[in-house]
Write a protein that holds these residues in place. Structure first.
Motif, PDB file in Angstrom:
ATOM      1  N   PHE A 257       8.836  14.938   8.744  1.00 42.16           N
ATOM      2  CA  PHE A 257       8.026  14.447   7.634  1.00 42.16           C
ATOM      3  C   PHE A 257       8.283  12.951   7.502  1.00 42.16           C
ATOM      4  O   PHE A 257       9.425  12.493   7.590  1.00 42.16           O
ATOM      5  N   LEU A 258       7.222  12.203   7.289  1.00 42.67           N
ATOM      6  CA  LEU A 258       7.313  10.748   7.245  1.00 42.67           C
ATOM      7  C   LEU A 258       6.534  10.212   6.057  1.00 42.67           C
ATOM      8  O   LEU A 258       5.414  10.640   5.793  1.00 42.67           O
ATOM      9  N   GLY A 259       7.135   9.268   5.334  1.00 41.78           N
ATOM     10  CA  GLY A 259       6.455   8.597   4.244  1.00 41.78           C
ATOM     11  C   GLY A 259       6.459   7.101   4.482  1.00 41.78           C
ATOM     12  O   GLY A 259       7.494   6.527   4.827  1.00 41.78           O
ATOM     13  N   ILE A 260       5.300   6.464   4.328  1.00 44.76           N
ATOM     14  CA  ILE A 260       5.177   5.010   4.492  1.00 44.76           C
ATOM     15  C   ILE A 260       4.605   4.441   3.203  1.00 44.76           C
ATOM     16  O   ILE A 260       3.453   4.720   2.860  1.00 44.76           O
ATOM     17  N   GLU A 261       5.388   3.668   2.487  1.00 47.16           N
ATOM     18  CA  GLU A 261       4.903   3.078   1.242  1.00 47.16           C
ATOM     19  C   GLU A 261       3.966   1.908   1.526  1.00 47.16           C
ATOM     20  O   GLU A 261       4.141   1.178   2.503  1.00 47.16           O
ATOM     21  N   GLY A 262       2.995   1.747   0.658  1.00 46.79           N
ATOM     22  CA  GLY A 262       2.052   0.642   0.793  1.00 46.79           C
ATOM     23  C   GLY A 262       0.899   0.939   1.727  1.00 46.79           C
ATOM     24  O   GLY A 262      -0.059   0.168   1.803  1.00 46.79           O
ATOM     25  N   CYS A 263       0.972   2.048   2.428  1.00 47.06           N
ATOM     26  CA  CYS A 263      -0.093   2.433   3.366  1.00 47.06           C
ATOM     27  C   CYS A 263      -1.020   3.404   2.653  1.00 47.06           C
ATOM     28  O   CYS A 263      -0.879   4.613   2.759  1.00 47.06           O
ATOM     29  N   THR A 264      -1.972   2.861   1.852  1.00 46.81           N
ATOM     30  CA  THR A 264      -2.863   3.704   1.055  1.00 46.81           C
ATOM     31  C   THR A 264      -4.311   3.365   1.316  1.00 46.81           C
ATOM     32  O   THR A 264      -4.629   2.368   1.965  1.00 46.81           O
ATOM     33  N   ASP A 265      -5.193   4.182   0.767  1.00 49.60           N
ATOM     34  CA  ASP A 265      -6.647   3.985   0.935  1.00 49.60           C
ATOM     35  C   ASP A 265      -6.994   3.779   2.407  1.00 49.60           C
ATOM     36  O   ASP A 265      -7.774   2.895   2.778  1.00 49.60           O
ATOM     37  N   THR A 266      -6.406   4.620   3.248  1.00 45.92           N
ATOM     38  CA  THR A 266      -6.460   4.447   4.684  1.00 45.92           C
ATOM     39  C   THR A 266      -7.884   4.357   5.231  1.00 45.92           C
ATOM     40  O   THR A 266      -8.173   3.549   6.096  1.00 45.92           O
ATOM     41  N   PHE A 267      -8.764   5.184   4.722  1.00 46.76           N
ATOM     42  CA  PHE A 267     -10.109   5.253   5.283  1.00 46.76           C
ATOM     43  C   PHE A 267     -11.178   4.736   4.326  1.00 46.76           C
ATOM     44  O   PHE A 267     -12.364   5.012   4.516  1.00 46.76           O
ATOM     45  N   ASP A 268     -10.737   4.056   3.262  1.00 46.30           N
ATOM     46  CA  ASP A 268     -11.713   3.562   2.279  1.00 46.30           C
ATOM     47  C   ASP A 268     -12.397   2.289   2.756  1.00 46.30           C
ATOM     48  O   ASP A 268     -11.720   1.329   3.129  1.00 46.30           O
ATOM     49  N   PRO A 269     -13.712   2.245   2.721  1.00 45.13           N
ATOM     50  CA  PRO A 269     -14.439   1.030   3.134  1.00 45.13           C
ATOM     51  C   PRO A 269     -14.584   0.067   1.960  1.00 45.13           C
ATOM     52  O   PRO A 269     -14.734   0.505   0.821  1.00 45.13           O
ATOM     53  N   PRO A 270     -14.548  -1.242   2.207  1.00 43.10           N
ATOM     54  CA  PRO A 270     -14.831  -2.198   1.136  1.00 43.10           C
ATOM     55  C   PRO A 270     -16.320  -2.218   0.830  1.00 43.10           C
ATOM     56  O   PRO A 270     -17.140  -2.148   1.738  1.00 43.10           O
ATOM     57  N   MET A 271     -16.662  -2.297  -0.435  1.00 43.54           N
ATOM     58  CA  MET A 271     -18.081  -2.289  -0.822  1.00 43.54           C
ATOM     59  C   MET A 271     -18.824  -3.547  -0.396  1.00 43.54           C
ATOM     60  O   MET A 271     -20.048  -3.570  -0.351  1.00 43.54           O
ATOM     61  N   ASN A 272     -18.081  -4.608  -0.081  1.00 43.14           N
ATOM     62  CA  ASN A 272     -18.750  -5.858   0.314  1.00 43.14           C
ATOM     63  C   ASN A 272     -19.021  -5.916   1.809  1.00 43.14           C
ATOM     64  O   ASN A 272     -19.355  -6.981   2.305  1.00 43.14           O
TER      65      ASN A 272
END
Length: 272
Positions: A257-272
């Protein structure tokens, strides 16, 4: 299909820009309108039919927040649809080029019970998880998702919230590597589980002084640490740590099991 999706994404993006513009524009236009009424009512030429500022003010104070809330709700719904369409069109297809047996669920993630069993982080009283992905890579089954764990304390007079973990968690299955209980985490990670799976853990120093300086290694059985954390694996952990400041790992049974902090919204596209 790709072309239709891209056209729809562009329509949603443009609509979002319009909604955000209106959110900022309505208060400005409303106050300009109110100022104009004030000016007209104060002028000597004002007639009895001129709208009264005293009546317009409470109406504006009601209209502005209601319209802003409605616009923000519409923008949020628009962004949600944008993310959904983007992920359904591009993310799943891209992942399928690299992994087999791909299953992706952008709205859901790990359960709180699963994350507790990962042996990575303390569990607070506020939990959320999304962007779940499961697949197989070189015969290794893996799962991953964004995870946020917080502890909220309220005394009635004051309240505070501490973030225990906010990042991405992974689960890998290695049936051939059976380990009882072994945890490795960056020294700056203050909220690691103290006794994962109920085992009594002891700290171990490895051969590398540089590794010991940056990481804490705890295990139920000392030989597990030297069996798993080889010099080659130390190098890879340090390479990962150079990219992401805080990592935590837990080996148990045939699982990592692995946890990486700060690695979020991995697949979220920017609206701009």
């Amino acid at each position: 299909g790709i072309s239709d999706s891209m056209n729809e994404l562009e329509r949603l993006r443009s609509r979002n820009s319009l909604l955000i513009g209106l959110t900022f524009g309505i208060p400005i236009v409303s106050m300009f309108f109110y100022g104009s009424l004030m000016f007209r009512s104060a002028s000597p030429q004002a007639s009895a039919s001129t709208a009264s500022p005293s009546l317009a003010f409470p109406l504006l104070m009601l209209f502005i927040p209601v319209s802003i809330v409605v616009l923000l709700l519409m923008a949020n719904k628009n962004r949600k649809r944008f993310k959904q369409l983007y992920k359904e069109t591009f993310v799943v297809n891209s992942l399928s080029n690299y992994f087999s047996q791909v299953m992706y669920d952008w709205e859901n993630g790990f359960s709180q019970e699963q994350v507790n069993n990962f042996g990575l982080s303390r569990m607070g009283n506020r939990f959320s998880s999304e962007d779940y992905l499961r697949g197989v890579y070189k015969d290794i089954l893996f799962e991953q998702a964004d995870v946020t764990i917080r502890y909220h304390h309220n005394t009635g007079k004051s309240s505070s919230t501490v973030t225990y973990f906010k990042g991405r968690m992974f689960s890998f299955t290695f049936p051939k590597n059976q380990v009882t209980s072994l945890q490795v985490h960056s020294k700056n990670f203050a909220y690691a589980q103290s006794s994962p799976s109920g085992f009594k853990m002891q700290k171990v120093n490895l051969e590398s002084e540089d590794f010991n300086k940056n990481f804490v290694v705890k295990t139920a059985y000392e030989h597990d640490a030297f069996y798993i954390i080889t010099p080659a694996l130390m190098e890879r952990i340090q390479a990962l740590s150079s990219k992401y400041r805080t990592i935590v790992m837990y080996f148990s049974g045939g699982r990592l099991f692995l946890g990486i902090e700060g690695c979020t919204d991995t697949f979220d596209p920017p609206m701009n």
